[in-house]
Design a protein around this motif. Structure first.
Motif, PDB file in Angstrom:
ATOM      1  N   LEU A  95      -2.605  -8.388  -7.964  1.00  0.00           N
ATOM      2  CA  LEU A  95      -2.594  -8.859  -6.577  1.00  0.00           C
ATOM      3  C   LEU A  95      -2.885  -7.718  -5.605  1.00  0.00           C
ATOM      4  N   ALA A  96      -2.357  -6.530  -5.872  1.00  0.00           N
ATOM      5  CA  ALA A  96      -2.622  -5.383  -4.998  1.00  0.00           C
ATOM      6  C   ALA A  96      -4.109  -5.047  -4.984  1.00  0.00           C
ATOM      7  N   GLU A  97      -4.713  -4.972  -6.158  1.00  0.00           N
ATOM      8  CA  GLU A  97      -6.139  -4.658  -6.226  1.00  0.00           C
ATOM      9  C   GLU A  97      -6.979  -5.757  -5.587  1.00  0.00           C
TER      10      GLU A  97
ATOM     11  N   ASP B 207       0.837  -1.209   0.000  1.00  0.00           N
ATOM     12  CA  ASP B 207       0.000   0.000   0.000  1.00  0.00           C
ATOM     13  C   ASP B 207       0.869   1.255   0.000  1.00  0.00           C
ATOM     14  N   THR B 208       1.972   1.209  -0.740  1.00  0.00           N
ATOM     15  CA  THR B 208       2.922   2.309  -0.721  1.00  0.00           C
ATOM     16  C   THR B 208       2.638   3.298  -1.843  1.00  0.00           C
ATOM     17  N   GLY B 209       3.058   4.537  -1.644  1.00  0.00           N
ATOM     18  CA  GLY B 209       2.874   5.552  -2.668  1.00  0.00           C
ATOM     19  C   GLY B 209       2.229   6.799  -2.122  1.00  0.00           C
TER      20      GLY B 209
ATOM     21  N   ASP C 126       6.287  -5.719  -6.197  1.00  0.00           N
ATOM     22  CA  ASP C 126       5.016  -5.626  -5.476  1.00  0.00           C
ATOM     23  C   ASP C 126       4.785  -4.172  -5.052  1.00  0.00           C
ATOM     24  N   ASP C 127       5.811  -3.540  -4.486  1.00  0.00           N
ATOM     25  CA  ASP C 127       5.678  -2.139  -4.076  1.00  0.00           C
ATOM     26  C   ASP C 127       5.484  -1.211  -5.275  1.00  0.00           C
ATOM     27  N   LEU C 128       6.167  -1.480  -6.374  1.00  0.00           N
ATOM     28  CA  LEU C 128       6.001  -0.635  -7.558  1.00  0.00           C
ATOM     29  C   LEU C 128       4.566  -0.725  -8.080  1.00  0.00           C
TER      30      LEU C 128
END
Length: 469
Positions: free
Chosen positions: A278-280, A206-208, A235-237
């Motif tokens: 995967l993030a969504e 959940d970075t950014g 994953d972070d990007l």
């Protein structure tokens, strides 16, 4: 004790006493601030013995971890802050972690969180570039510093990714109800885990934009390590790409280029695509659980808006990886109701009376959330019938029979997809048309978010095959 059983705008005397004892002073004020995601955010002032007043920050979760249904506790998050403390990654200094309650007390770091409030383009680029440099520094930190028993820095990356999927599938299954979109997403991410063994890094998750503080063109602190884990730097990007939809983050590919130079690594855009799905999926799973067990004192209005936004983005991320075009869907005709004026009256009173006469930022934020709920209810009452019929038509065209309901037909469609008799692209197409109808109903509450899309990612010359099932 649940959130509904406590006053959400107060801290218990026991917690206030703990803050004072931990900070070696006397608490003289507590002020709940808007935001904080699933957790409460408080600024507390403590007077030291010499009379100095020190502002501190409290991150607090009233729910018992077993009640909440996941392992993302504040005690766990504190381990990530401590792992990054003393490194090139700026994080708030942890003053104390409550021994039983889910509460972290830290130093109050100067800076603003809302990247979208920056108007000067040079400053926007300066802050965004600095963040990408810091993200590269985070991925250089020795993952052994973390020391959590459920995070193995010596494991193969593929094993860690499967464990991460297991974690989120358990959260979903424990909610007790099914969501065809989540079933579809889980199946796809399991089938398509990138075949790469490393490197393994500390991933913020959940970075950014929105989850760091900035001031004078530089990042002052990285915040919100709730979803931290060990995994793939891509994953972070992907998370940066996701959060950039909510708060546009300058030229994303330029920022990714800066990350690559700072980290000394070549980026794999197709892995970013995978982790974007995967993030969504993680976000949608969290939203699913909140719908099953709603917090009536939570940010319900924001939950409606962002819940639908991320369902659409999950589908668009899936469409991107399976080669399905996002369909253009015309709005259905609206049928006005004789009760519309009541919604309008409530909205005008919130806009012209309640918000202007409120001084508490928390009250103002929740008032705007109530307005979003009313806008949705007003619009949904005028389009729901036509949207339902269109969805039934779409399902009938694929299933070769008219289902008894949209829910039953969607479950059957995804069931066939998981069985391999319907392509993923077909299911995604139908679900995207359904989300278009939901977006029409929620558009007045969503504002610009109704039309926000991912920043485009370039196609690699050779992307490799993915399983389109």
């Amino acid at each position: 004790m649940t959130t509904n059983e406590r006053e959400a705008n107060e801290l218990s005397p026991d917690l206030v006493n703990w803050i004072g004892e931990t900070a070696n002073g006397t608490v003289i004020s507590t002020d709940r601030r808007p935001g904080g995601g699933r957790r409460e955010a408080w600024v507390v002032e403590v007077r030291d013995a010499d009379g100095t007043v020190r502002p501190l920050f409290l991150r607090y979760d009233r729910l018992d971890p077993e009640e909440k249904g996941d392992d993302f506790t504040l005690h766990r998050e504190a381990a990530f802050f401590r792992a990054l403390s003393g490194t090139a990654v700026p994080v708030p200094e942890v003053v104390g972690v409550h021994p039983t309650e889910q509460a972290i007390l830290s130093e109050l770091v100067p800076g603003q969180a809302w990247f979208s409030r920056l108007r000067n383009e040079d400053e926007r680029v300066s802050v965004a570039s600095d963040f990408m440099r810091i993200l590269a520094e985070m991925h250089r930190v020795d993952p052994h510093r973390l020391g959590l028993p459920d995070q193995d820095p010596d494991a193969d990356l593929r094993v860690l990714v499967h464990r991460e999927i297991d974690t989120w599938e358990k959260i979903y299954r424990d909610a007790g109800t099914r969501d065809p979109l989540i079933d579809l997403g889980l199946d796809w991410v399991r089938r398509n885990v990138p075949d790469v063994g490393g490197p393994v890094v500390i991933v913020q998750g959940d970075t950014g934009p929105g989850n760091f503080l900035y001031e004078h063109g530089r990042v002052t602190a990285v915040l919100d390590l709730e979803l931290g884990h060990l995994g793939d730097p891509h994953d972070d990007l992907a998370w940066v790409s996701v959060r950039a939809v909510q708060e546009p983050f300058t030229d994303l590919m330029e920022r990714f280029g800066e990350y690559a130079r700072a980290s000394g690594t070549d980026l794999d855009v197709e892995r970013i695509r995978y982790y974007r799905v995967l993030a969504e999926l993680r976000i949608v799973i969290l939203g699913h659980r909140n719908r099953v067990e709603p917090d009536l004192l939570g940010e319900v209005g924001n939950g409606l808006v962002y819940g639908l936004l991320h369902r659409r983005l999950l589908l668009e991320a899936l469409a991107d990886v399976v080669g399905e075009e996002v369909p253009e869907v015309d709005p259905v005709p609206a049928t006005p109701s004789e009760r519309d004026w009541l919604y309008d009256a409530a909205l005008e009173q919130i806009r012209q009376i309640i918000v202007p006469r409120s001084e508490d930022p928390f009250v103002i934020q929740r008032s705007k959330g109530l307005a979003r709920i009313l806008k949705y209810l007003r619009e949904a009452s005028s389009v729901a019938g036509a949207v339902e019929q269109r969805n039934l038509d779409d399902l009938e065209s694929v299933l070769a029979h008219r289902p008894s309901s949209v829910a039953a037909g969607t479950a059957e469609l995804v069931g066939r997809c998981l069985a391999g008799t319907v392509p993923v692209g077909t299911a995604v197409h139908v679900l995207l048309r359904q989300v278009a109808g939901e977006t029409q109903a929620l558009r007045p509450a969503m504002g610009v978010l109704a039309d926000r899309r991912f920043d485009p990612l370039p196609r690699a010359v050779e992307t490799g095959a993915t399983d389109d099932r």
